[in-house]
Design a protein around this motif. Structure first.
Motif, PDB file in Angstrom:
ATOM      1  N   MET A 112     103.058  45.292   2.948  1.00  0.00           N
ATOM      2  CA  MET A 112     104.118  45.786   1.929  1.00  0.00           C
ATOM      3  C   MET A 112     105.413  45.047   1.848  1.00  0.00           C
ATOM      4  O   MET A 112     105.883  44.743   0.682  1.00  0.00           O
ATOM      5  N   GLU A 113     105.810  44.615   2.969  1.00  0.00           N
ATOM      6  CA  GLU A 113     107.065  43.560   3.052  1.00  0.00           C
ATOM      7  C   GLU A 113     106.673  42.290   2.243  1.00  0.00           C
ATOM      8  O   GLU A 113     107.409  41.946   1.436  1.00  0.00           O
ATOM      9  N   LEU A 114     105.595  41.884   2.527  1.00  0.00           N
ATOM     10  CA  LEU A 114     105.240  40.620   2.158  1.00  0.00           C
ATOM     11  C   LEU A 114     105.003  40.619   0.506  1.00  0.00           C
ATOM     12  O   LEU A 114     105.351  39.607  -0.315  1.00  0.00           O
ATOM     13  N   LEU A 115     104.429  41.943   0.146  1.00  0.00           N
ATOM     14  CA  LEU A 115     104.192  41.981  -1.359  1.00  0.00           C
ATOM     15  C   LEU A 115     105.490  42.747  -2.305  1.00  0.00           C
ATOM     16  O   LEU A 115     105.413  43.008  -3.254  1.00  0.00           O
ATOM     17  N   ALA A 116     106.605  42.668  -1.428  1.00  0.00           N
ATOM     18  CA  ALA A 116     107.671  43.505  -1.895  1.00  0.00           C
ATOM     19  C   ALA A 116     107.436  44.891  -2.455  1.00  0.00           C
ATOM     20  O   ALA A 116     107.871  45.146  -3.711  1.00  0.00           O
ATOM     21  N   LEU A 117     106.804  45.662  -1.759  1.00  0.00           N
ATOM     22  CA  LEU A 117     106.225  46.633  -2.128  1.00  0.00           C
ATOM     23  C   LEU A 117     107.034  47.963  -1.384  1.00  0.00           C
ATOM     24  O   LEU A 117     107.070  49.362  -1.703  1.00  0.00           O
ATOM     25  N   THR A 118     107.893  47.436  -0.442  1.00  0.00           N
ATOM     26  CA  THR A 118     108.501  48.624   0.575  1.00  0.00           C
ATOM     27  C   THR A 118     109.174  49.628  -0.167  1.00  0.00           C
ATOM     28  O   THR A 118     109.060  50.646   0.181  1.00  0.00           O
ATOM     29  N   GLY A 119     110.009  49.042  -1.057  1.00  0.00           N
ATOM     30  CA  GLY A 119     110.801  50.271  -1.797  1.00  0.00           C
ATOM     31  C   GLY A 119     110.113  50.994  -2.656  1.00  0.00           C
ATOM     32  O   GLY A 119     110.605  52.103  -2.924  1.00  0.00           O
ATOM     33  N   CYS A 120     108.812  51.110  -2.848  1.00  0.00           N
ATOM     34  CA  CYS A 120     107.936  51.954  -3.752  1.00  0.00           C
ATOM     35  C   CYS A 120     107.196  53.122  -2.809  1.00  0.00           C
ATOM     36  O   CYS A 120     106.528  53.864  -3.760  1.00  0.00           O
ATOM     37  N   ARG A 121     107.465  52.858  -1.659  1.00  0.00           N
ATOM     38  CA  ARG A 121     106.620  53.988  -0.875  1.00  0.00           C
ATOM     39  C   ARG A 121     106.667  55.528  -1.300  1.00  0.00           C
ATOM     40  O   ARG A 121     105.573  56.186  -1.535  1.00  0.00           O
ATOM     41  N   ARG A 122     107.645  55.913  -1.888  1.00  0.00           N
ATOM     42  CA  ARG A 122     107.804  57.372  -2.277  1.00  0.00           C
ATOM     43  C   ARG A 122     107.396  57.334  -3.807  1.00  0.00           C
ATOM     44  O   ARG A 122     107.478  58.449  -4.590  1.00  0.00           O
ATOM     45  N   GLN A 123     107.063  56.138  -4.472  1.00  0.00           N
ATOM     46  CA  GLN A 123     106.935  56.534  -6.040  1.00  0.00           C
ATOM     47  C   GLN A 123     105.438  56.862  -6.225  1.00  0.00           C
ATOM     48  O   GLN A 123     104.547  56.318  -5.706  1.00  0.00           O
ATOM     49  N   ARG A 124     105.514  57.585  -7.425  1.00  0.00           N
ATOM     50  CA  ARG A 124     104.157  58.085  -7.867  1.00  0.00           C
ATOM     51  C   ARG A 124     103.322  56.894  -8.431  1.00  0.00           C
ATOM     52  O   ARG A 124     104.006  56.300  -9.225  1.00  0.00           O
ATOM     53  N   VAL A 125     102.092  56.628  -8.295  1.00  0.00           N
ATOM     54  CA  VAL A 125     101.509  55.493  -8.748  1.00  0.00           C
ATOM     55  C   VAL A 125     101.449  55.455 -10.419  1.00  0.00           C
ATOM     56  O   VAL A 125     101.464  54.438 -10.847  1.00  0.00           O
ATOM     57  N   GLY A 126     101.310  56.710 -10.876  1.00  0.00           N
ATOM     58  CA  GLY A 126     101.377  56.846 -12.484  1.00  0.00           C
ATOM     59  C   GLY A 126     102.753  56.207 -12.767  1.00  0.00           C
ATOM     60  O   GLY A 126     102.797  55.810 -14.297  1.00  0.00           O
ATOM     61  N   GLU A 127     103.886  55.892 -12.162  1.00  0.00           N
ATOM     62  CA  GLU A 127     105.084  55.694 -12.627  1.00  0.00           C
ATOM     63  C   GLU A 127     105.320  54.110 -12.042  1.00  0.00           C
ATOM     64  O   GLU A 127     106.114  53.641 -12.710  1.00  0.00           O
ATOM     65  N   LEU A 128     104.118  53.585 -11.759  1.00  0.00           N
ATOM     66  CA  LEU A 128     104.437  51.901 -11.259  1.00  0.00           C
ATOM     67  C   LEU A 128     104.148  51.051 -12.336  1.00  0.00           C
ATOM     68  O   LEU A 128     103.349  51.587 -13.157  1.00  0.00           O
ATOM     69  N   SER A 129     104.775  49.765 -12.299  1.00  0.00           N
ATOM     70  CA  SER A 129     104.455  48.897 -13.521  1.00  0.00           C
ATOM     71  C   SER A 129     103.132  48.421 -13.114  1.00  0.00           C
ATOM     72  O   SER A 129     102.526  48.419 -11.912  1.00  0.00           O
TER      73      SER A 129
END
Ligand SMILES: Nc1ncnc2c1ncn2[C@@H]1O[C@H](COP(=O)(O)OP(=O)(O)OP(=O)(O)O)[C@@H](O)[C@H]1O
Length: 211
Positions: A112-129
């Motif tokens: 998660m850190e390496l891919l800069a995903l850590t801040g997205c943990r609580r986001q619904r996948v349907g809302e992701l870019s």
């Protein structure tokens, strides 16, 4: 790599694989051995059969003829992410933690850190870019630290920094002895591979690289 070293027993061995769809032959006798500590690129035109070959390699699709042998855990990153839009990133991690029977999410956290995903943990996948969905698709393929990685255009939509970090990660995993196959369309990425397998008219043609 076909005909490559017998130093290591291949983690993935594909022999004489043929596949047709509705009478149209896509694979016409494909041979591919991927030993430990090898990063192989599979290239070819659109529709050449790359995804078909990878789906057969991981056992999601049966070949009409030929054999596939795999050893160790497999991490498969499909071309199209199989994610549930209603679940958050964190819920996906917990779902796959159970599926992979992982004691902790330590490795997932590092990725998660390496891919800069850590801040997205609580986001619904349907809302992701699109690029962020693809990061999660790749993370799910890697979070159980598999010995064999089969990655179908794993960096689609990645920004340049993440793209570069992907290649650093792939090289590290290769150096730690993982066997890795990556489908790539990008000419400027070919120098990362130990060998390039070009799929043409249903067969693989091998080129060694200068690596
Ligand atoms: N389930 C299917 N049923 C029928 N034809 C299929 C099926 N899956 C793939 N094909 C066809 O098989 C051929 C190879 O498809 P495949 O997706 O393996 O190619 P590819 O090299 O991965 O292409 P791309 O670079 O566009 O991703 C294509 O002509 C495709 O239309």
């Amino acid at each position: 790599m076909q005909g490559a070293t017998t130093r290591h027993r291949p983690r993935l061995s594909i022999s004489g694989v043929c596949k047709e769809y509705g009478g149209r032959q896509v694979l016409r006798g494909v041979d591919l051995d991927v030993p430990a500590g090898t990063l192989v690129g599979v290239v070819g035109e659109n529709g050449a059969g790359k995804s078909t070959l990878l789906r057969i390699a991981v056992g999601h699709l049966a070949p009409d003829r030929g054999t596939v042998t795999r050893t160790g855990a497999v991490g498969y990153c499909p071309q199209r992410a199989v994610l549930n839009d209603a679940f958050t990133v964190g819920q996906h991690l917990r779902l796959f933690q159970m599926a992979y029977r992982l004691a902790t999410l330590e490795r997932a956290g590092e990725l998660m850190e390496l891919l800069a995903l850590t801040g997205c943990r609580r986001q619904r996948v349907g809302e992701l870019s699109g690029g962020t969905r693809q990061k999660l698709n790749l993370l799910i393929a890697l979070m159980h630290d598999p010995q064999l990685l089969v990655l179908d255009e794993p960096y689609q939509g990645f920004d340049w920094d993440t793209h570069q970090r992907f290649w650093t990660l792939a090289a590290d995993l290769r150096d730690q002895g993982r066997s890795i196959i990556v489908v790539s369309h990008l000419l400027h990425d070919l120098h990362h591979f130990d060998a390039i397998a070009q799929l043409r008219q249903g067969r693989l043609h091998f080129e060694e690289t200068n690596r």
